[in-house]
Design a protein around this motif. Structure first.
Motif, PDB file in Angstrom:
ATOM      1  N   LYS A  50       0.981  -1.374  -0.082  1.00  9.76           N
ATOM      2  CA  LYS A  50      -0.001   0.011  -0.113  1.00  9.76           C
ATOM      3  C   LYS A  50       0.912   1.279  -0.089  1.00  9.76           C
ATOM      4  N   VAL A  51       1.861   1.132   0.937  1.00  2.69           N
ATOM      5  CA  VAL A  51       2.840   2.433   0.859  1.00  2.69           C
ATOM      6  C   VAL A  51       3.563   2.504  -0.367  1.00  2.69           C
ATOM      7  N   VAL A  54       1.843   4.248  -2.956  1.00  2.00           N
ATOM      8  CA  VAL A  54       2.117   5.718  -2.968  1.00  2.00           C
ATOM      9  C   VAL A  54       3.390   6.209  -3.312  1.00  2.00           C
ATOM     10  N   LEU A  57       2.840   6.816  -6.985  1.00  2.00           N
ATOM     11  CA  LEU A  57       2.191   8.000  -7.343  1.00  2.00           C
ATOM     12  C   LEU A  57       3.011   9.031  -7.223  1.00  2.00           C
ATOM     13  N   MET A  58       3.937   9.118  -6.226  1.00  2.00           N
ATOM     14  CA  MET A  58       5.048  10.115  -6.143  1.00  2.00           C
ATOM     15  C   MET A  58       5.928  10.107  -7.414  1.00  2.00           C
ATOM     16  N   PHE A  77      11.149   7.397   1.278  1.00  2.00           N
ATOM     17  CA  PHE A  77      10.296   6.333   1.203  1.00  2.00           C
ATOM     18  C   PHE A  77      10.935   5.222   1.905  1.00  2.00           C
ATOM     19  N   TYR A 202       3.772   1.848  11.261  1.00  2.00           N
ATOM     20  CA  TYR A 202       3.928   3.150  10.583  1.00  2.00           C
ATOM     21  C   TYR A 202       4.734   4.127  11.420  1.00  2.00           C
ATOM     22  N   LYS A 206       7.532   6.338  10.136  1.00  2.00           N
ATOM     23  CA  LYS A 206       7.401   7.725  10.056  1.00  2.00           C
ATOM     24  C   LYS A 206       8.581   8.221  10.657  1.00  2.00           C
TER      25      LYS A 206
ATOM     26  N   LEU B 213      -0.300  12.737   2.884  1.00  2.00           N
ATOM     27  CA  LEU B 213       0.456  11.090   2.870  1.00  2.00           C
ATOM     28  C   LEU B 213      -0.489  10.099   3.784  1.00  2.00           C
ATOM     29  N   ALA B 214      -1.023  10.678   4.797  1.00  2.00           N
ATOM     30  CA  ALA B 214      -2.041   9.673   5.611  1.00  2.00           C
ATOM     31  C   ALA B 214      -3.371   9.495   4.505  1.00  2.00           C
ATOM     32  N   PHE B 216      -3.351   9.511   1.099  1.00  2.00           N
ATOM     33  CA  PHE B 216      -3.103   8.504   0.230  1.00  2.00           C
ATOM     34  C   PHE B 216      -3.000   7.268   0.493  1.00  2.00           C
ATOM     35  N   ILE B 217      -2.252   6.731   1.571  1.00  2.00           N
ATOM     36  CA  ILE B 217      -1.947   5.544   1.931  1.00  2.00           C
ATOM     37  C   ILE B 217      -3.304   4.884   2.787  1.00  2.00           C
TER      38      ILE B 217
END
Lengths: 452, 452
Positions: A50-51, A54, A57-58, A77, A202, A206, B213-214, B216-217
């Motif tokens: 899932k991450v 993203v 997507l970036m 990331f 996370y 993070k 980001l939150a 998006f994921i």
């Protein structure tokens, strides 16, 4: 008011690899082996994809490896993703005094940058140990009120550890290091409410990302408070009730917090570990079949029931909170690793049948890392075993051999057996390795790994 | 316990542009005009280049514009950078009840995604108003203890506002929206200790980035707590003493917090505004020369002295905390914008000479948005003016014309005059604009802008 943040920055700046004790360096390598294994082991967890989506997507640039996978992302990331994976199974290292998991917010940042900018093994160890020292001392300074107020300490102080480590790795001067700590301090991650969801892992991810970003922009001259930790409205006063400021700087260099690091032999809550240890000991001695068992009696500390008393459940994750399941796993497999906490395994009829024969009694006189086990057999025999200290506790640390076995087990069939051997070797002589590219290559998966 | 977070997610999901009051939409456009101006105006601040350098180190993809500059970065860095720039001059909008700056954490996320994914003006407004509503209600629920404990409320609740807005823009369902809120709630940014450093504007920027980001994921199915705000160890209980949970959901849709938004006519602390208003009124009536002034007597609320009593200083930033400087600026320039708080201007001998003639008396009976001014002239005359309500206060909001003038002034020579006119026009009819590419084009600078 003592200028604690500035003093920490000075300490980071003035302390180099040669001044760190050999035992701290040795424990840092054991930390890395344990951390690397659990990171690779969880690389294909659903939450990772899932991450990764993203990061796609970036249109993130392929700068650093997602350990155990073929994908690369930009360093930020990569820090997030490797920090997440290493905490997904709750199987990473722990500083038991504060329940801080020291590796998962720090190694991901340090390794991502070291891969991209070709830093050496010695630089990795130096940055990791210093970052750990800062976050561990900060954790001690705010524990327990910080944790009890609701902060997941690994995420909330971890970003500062990552920033401290990255400051060393980037060669920042004292002022910029204090700014990096300040920028990370203003950006804590981790509410305990998130436990039981993907958001828990996370947190260290993070933290690694936030701390890395903090150090990068501080390196550019971005300014922050120089008293971010100790000020009236700084991290410690805002996020905790403790003000044990002296713990942050006293006796710097005399001892290293990483030396107290501990590792979990089993992928379940720590209170289940004595019971798993005990049943494995009995099985190693007697090699029993499940059919021979009439009843298994577990006598343990009250927390065993409170935290791991689940009897009725359907998922592998819930199985980690059932001492009954943990003992059944230890009996059947002589271990309780990732594979013993899959949905399939907890729902296996044979496992369920054995679980139903296990009973728990609590005894206030038994300590948290102790247990008494009695196996009653159908033929009338009774086998008992008393565990004085659980494996992985401060009194009985996991041996190198046990860590190596855990590494091999938890990385499963994601990487090749020969790669495992080579990685173990490289970790134990990390300070000699000038070029880490081979190390990261060894962490790439076998072809079929994405289907795990 | 009421399921507050889930209810908020449902509200976001079920509320569409057509259900939002026209006055809320109108105020959202005024918010955008003000926000856009201050963002463009600070686009070349030193701190922006430092973060841009880090985006270059990440080899960030050119997905979204840094407003007022030619650079593009990926959406996450664009959210960070535009959120920062809009707060650099402390000149953005404010919800006065909670001192929340509502635009700076929300617009940067919404606009970056809208540019990259070609969303419409109507979608921008809808997402912004809903995100604002969530963060403003949350701010009310935790204010004042949250702020007084040391959290910079714009950063700490702003990430949740950004996540809520992004959830709407991404079209997330109720469950995913609650997860987005959860992931943002676990990741608050902003200690008040950072005030006075580059890290203060980092807060809304980082909030925009974290919230984006939150969302998006969460959109990928990443799970979090569904009670992130109200749980015992959720955001509200961990970060504040208040538990005014009902403020989060009561009377949803009956009124909109954005309708109470306020804008600063002057680039200094709000307590200086009545005095600046007063001196401008006197100057507009009498057009005095500095040499004619014997003394200026300012009589104001006690906070004027406490917060802005600086007499001896060297930087433009410090000048914002000197009512003496603010009055001198108003006298000389009939405004107190960005150009009146440069290092050059505060050190100009003429300005310093006038400042030395200004005296402050405090009067407990005068309210915060009031002031009494008396200018004694060398020829013996005395000119007095009483300000009942300062411009920009709830009782005397800035007019559209004043906002337009501020926009033109604060964007300086970064963008062309004709671009300013076109942007103003587009902002006021934003809901009609299907393709926003022209809007972003108008925010790109004239060739010489990078040298400002």
């Amino acid at each position: 008011m003592k200028m604690v943040t500035s003093q920490i920055a000075r300490n980071i700046n003035h302390t180099n690899f040669g001044q760190i004790s050999r035992s701290a360096v040795y424990e840092a390598k054991r930390s890395l082996l344990n951390w690397l294994g659990v990171a690779i082991g969880a690389a294909y967890h659903d939450s990772m994809d899932k991450v990764l989506n993203v990061s796609r997507l970036m249109e993130s640039s392929p700068q650093a490896s997602i350990l155990g996978r073929n994908e690369k992302t930009d360093m930020l990331f990569a820090a997030l993703l490797n920090g997440m994976s290493s905490h997904i199974y709750d199987f990473d290292d722990t500083l038991l005094e504060t329940v801080l998991h020291p590796s998962s917010p720090v190694f991901p940042a340090v390794l991502a940058y070291s891969q991209y900018k070709k830093k050496t093994g010695k630089e990795v160890l130096e940055a990791f140990i210093l970052g750990c020292e800062v976050q561990a001392r900060l954790a001690l300074a705010v524990y327990p009120s910080h944790y009890w107020r609701g902060w997941h300490i690994t995420g909330s102080v971890g970003g500062i550890g990552a920033a401290a480590a990255m400051s060393k790795l980037l060669g920042l001067d004292e002022e910029k290091t204090s700014f990096a700590i300040g920028i990370a301090a203003t950006d804590p991650t981790g509410l305990r409410e998130m436990f039981g969801t993907m958001t828990k892992p996370y947190h260290p991810g993070k933290a690694a990302m936030n701390g890395m970003l903090a150090a990068f922009i501080a390196g550019e001259g971005f300014t922050s408070s120089k008293q971010a930790l100790e000020a009236e409205r700084g991290f410690i006063n805002v996020l905790s009730e403790e003000t044990k400021m002296e713990l942050l700087t006293d006796s710097w260099g005399d001892k290293w917090e990483i030396e107290k690091n501990s590792y979990k032999p089993f992928a379940s809550g720590i209170v289940t570990h004595p019971a798993i240890d005990g049943i494995i000991a009995i099985q190693k001695a007697h090699n029993l079949k499940a059919e021979e068992v009439e009843e298994i009696q577990v006598t343990g500390h009250p927390l065993v029931k409170e935290l791991t008393g689940k009897t009725d459940f359907k998922t592998g994750l819930e199985g980690k909170f059932s001492v009954y399941h943990c003992v059944a796993a230890g009996f059947l497999h002589l271990k309780a690793g990732v594979n013993e906490f899959t949905d399939d395994f907890v729902n296996n009829p044979k496992v369920k049948a054995l679980r139903s024969k296990i009973h728990l009694t609590i005894d206030e006189s038994i300590k948290e890392d102790q247990v008494r086990l009695t196996v009653k057999l159908t033929d009338g025999r009774e086998l008992s075993h008393y565990v004085e200290h659980a494996t992985g506790s401060m009194d009985l640390p996991m041996t190198d051999q046990q860590l190596i076995e855990k590494f091999k087990d938890v990385t499963g069939n994601i990487i090749r057996e020969e790669a495992k051997e080579l990685l173990i070797d490289q970790v134990y002589r990390l300070e000699e390795i000038e070029d880490l590219e081979g190390f990261f290559q060894l962490c790439t998966p076998v072809e079929s790994a994405s289907r795990i």
